[in-house]
Write a protein that holds these residues in place. Structure first.
Motif, PDB file in Angstrom:
ATOM      1  N   TYR A  39       0.837  -1.201   0.000  1.00  0.00           N
ATOM      2  CA  TYR A  39       0.000   0.000   0.000  1.00  0.00           C
ATOM      3  C   TYR A  39       0.871   1.251   0.000  1.00  0.00           C
ATOM      4  N   ARG A  40       1.921   1.239   0.811  1.00  0.00           N
ATOM      5  CA  ARG A  40       2.823   2.391   0.887  1.00  0.00           C
ATOM      6  C   ARG A  40       3.491   2.640  -0.465  1.00  0.00           C
ATOM      7  N   LYS A  41       3.930   1.564  -1.130  1.00  0.00           N
ATOM      8  CA  LYS A  41       4.566   1.714  -2.441  1.00  0.00           C
ATOM      9  C   LYS A  41       3.580   2.274  -3.468  1.00  0.00           C
ATOM     10  N   ALA A  42       2.351   1.775  -3.447  1.00  0.00           N
ATOM     11  CA  ALA A  42       1.337   2.263  -4.389  1.00  0.00           C
ATOM     12  C   ALA A  42       1.006   3.725  -4.117  1.00  0.00           C
ATOM     13  N   LYS A  43       0.950   4.093  -2.849  1.00  0.00           N
ATOM     14  CA  LYS A  43       0.646   5.474  -2.489  1.00  0.00           C
ATOM     15  C   LYS A  43       1.759   6.411  -2.959  1.00  0.00           C
ATOM     16  N   GLU A  44       3.006   6.001  -2.772  1.00  0.00           N
ATOM     17  CA  GLU A  44       4.127   6.821  -3.237  1.00  0.00           C
ATOM     18  C   GLU A  44       4.090   6.959  -4.751  1.00  0.00           C
ATOM     19  N   TYR A  49       3.015  10.096  -9.726  1.00  0.00           N
ATOM     20  CA  TYR A  49       2.427  10.129 -11.064  1.00  0.00           C
ATOM     21  C   TYR A  49       0.906  10.295 -10.984  1.00  0.00           C
ATOM     22  N   PRO A  50       0.434  11.481 -10.577  1.00  0.00           N
ATOM     23  CA  PRO A  50      -1.019  11.640 -10.371  1.00  0.00           C
ATOM     24  C   PRO A  50      -1.835  11.570 -11.664  1.00  0.00           C
ATOM     25  N   VAL A  52      -1.275   9.753 -14.368  1.00  0.00           N
ATOM     26  CA  VAL A  52      -1.420   8.356 -14.792  1.00  0.00           C
ATOM     27  C   VAL A  52      -2.515   7.688 -13.976  1.00  0.00           C
ATOM     28  N   TRP A  53      -2.472   7.878 -12.670  1.00  0.00           N
ATOM     29  CA  TRP A  53      -3.474   7.261 -11.806  1.00  0.00           C
ATOM     30  C   TRP A  53      -4.849   7.871 -12.051  1.00  0.00           C
ATOM     31  N   GLY A  54      -4.902   9.160 -12.354  1.00  0.00           N
ATOM     32  CA  GLY A  54      -6.172   9.790 -12.687  1.00  0.00           C
ATOM     33  C   GLY A  54      -6.774   9.215 -13.956  1.00  0.00           C
ATOM     34  N   SER A  55      -5.924   8.973 -14.954  1.00  0.00           N
ATOM     35  CA  SER A  55      -6.441   8.380 -16.186  1.00  0.00           C
ATOM     36  C   SER A  55      -6.930   6.960 -15.939  1.00  0.00           C
ATOM     37  N   TYR A  56      -6.228   6.196 -15.073  1.00  0.00           N
ATOM     38  CA  TYR A  56      -6.708   4.855 -14.717  1.00  0.00           C
ATOM     39  C   TYR A  56      -8.084   4.950 -14.068  1.00  0.00           C
ATOM     40  N   LEU A  57      -8.240   5.903 -13.187  1.00  0.00           N
ATOM     41  CA  LEU A  57      -9.509   6.075 -12.483  1.00  0.00           C
ATOM     42  C   LEU A  57     -10.631   6.402 -13.462  1.00  0.00           C
ATOM     43  N   ILE A  58     -10.357   7.272 -14.408  1.00  0.00           N
ATOM     44  CA  ILE A  58     -11.388   7.654 -15.382  1.00  0.00           C
ATOM     45  C   ILE A  58     -11.744   6.472 -16.282  1.00  0.00           C
ATOM     46  N   VAL A  59     -10.735   5.785 -16.799  1.00  0.00           N
ATOM     47  CA  VAL A  59     -10.997   4.685 -17.736  1.00  0.00           C
ATOM     48  C   VAL A  59     -11.699   3.531 -17.034  1.00  0.00           C
TER      49      VAL A  59
END
Length: 108
Positions: A39-44, A49-50, A52-59
């Motif tokens: 979890y800590r690694k994913a959070k970092e 890379y916000p 990239v994660w935002g695009s994952y969330l949208i898709v």
């Protein structure tokens, strides 16, 4: 040559020291610590890379919404089919009872 052997031994010991915490992560720290570490690694990574994660969330969020919509539509269709089947079942039972009663009247 003696110095080469000691330096090689030192490197092997360092390699073993690095391997021991990774191998014993599940045994010593337990499953909870391993999950927390991931979890800590994913959070970092998400903080680094916000976009990239935002695009994952949208898709994947959009895909999830589409699946939920299709599932709801399928359930509604199933409910309509069940209601129609029930109507047909009652009509068939009424016809069978009418046919039996007419056969009984004709026999008298």
């Amino acid at each position: 040559m003696a110095t080469e052997q000691t330096s090689n031994e030192g490197q092997q010991e360092k390699g073993n020291d690095n391997a021991v915490p990774n191998a014993s992560l599940l045994t010593v720290g337990g499953f909870r610590n391993a999950v927390f570490e991931q979890y800590r690694k994913a959070k970092e990574n998400a903080e680094a890379y916000p976009y990239v994660w935002g695009s994952y969330l949208i898709v994947y969020g959009g895909f999830g919404l589409w699946v939920a919509y299709r599932y709801k539509k399928l359930r509604n269709t199933e409910d309509r089919v069940r209601a129609l089947q029930e109507k047909l079942r009652t009509l068939r039972q009424e016809r069978e009872s009418n046919v039996k009663s007419s056969v009984v009247k004709a026999a008298k």
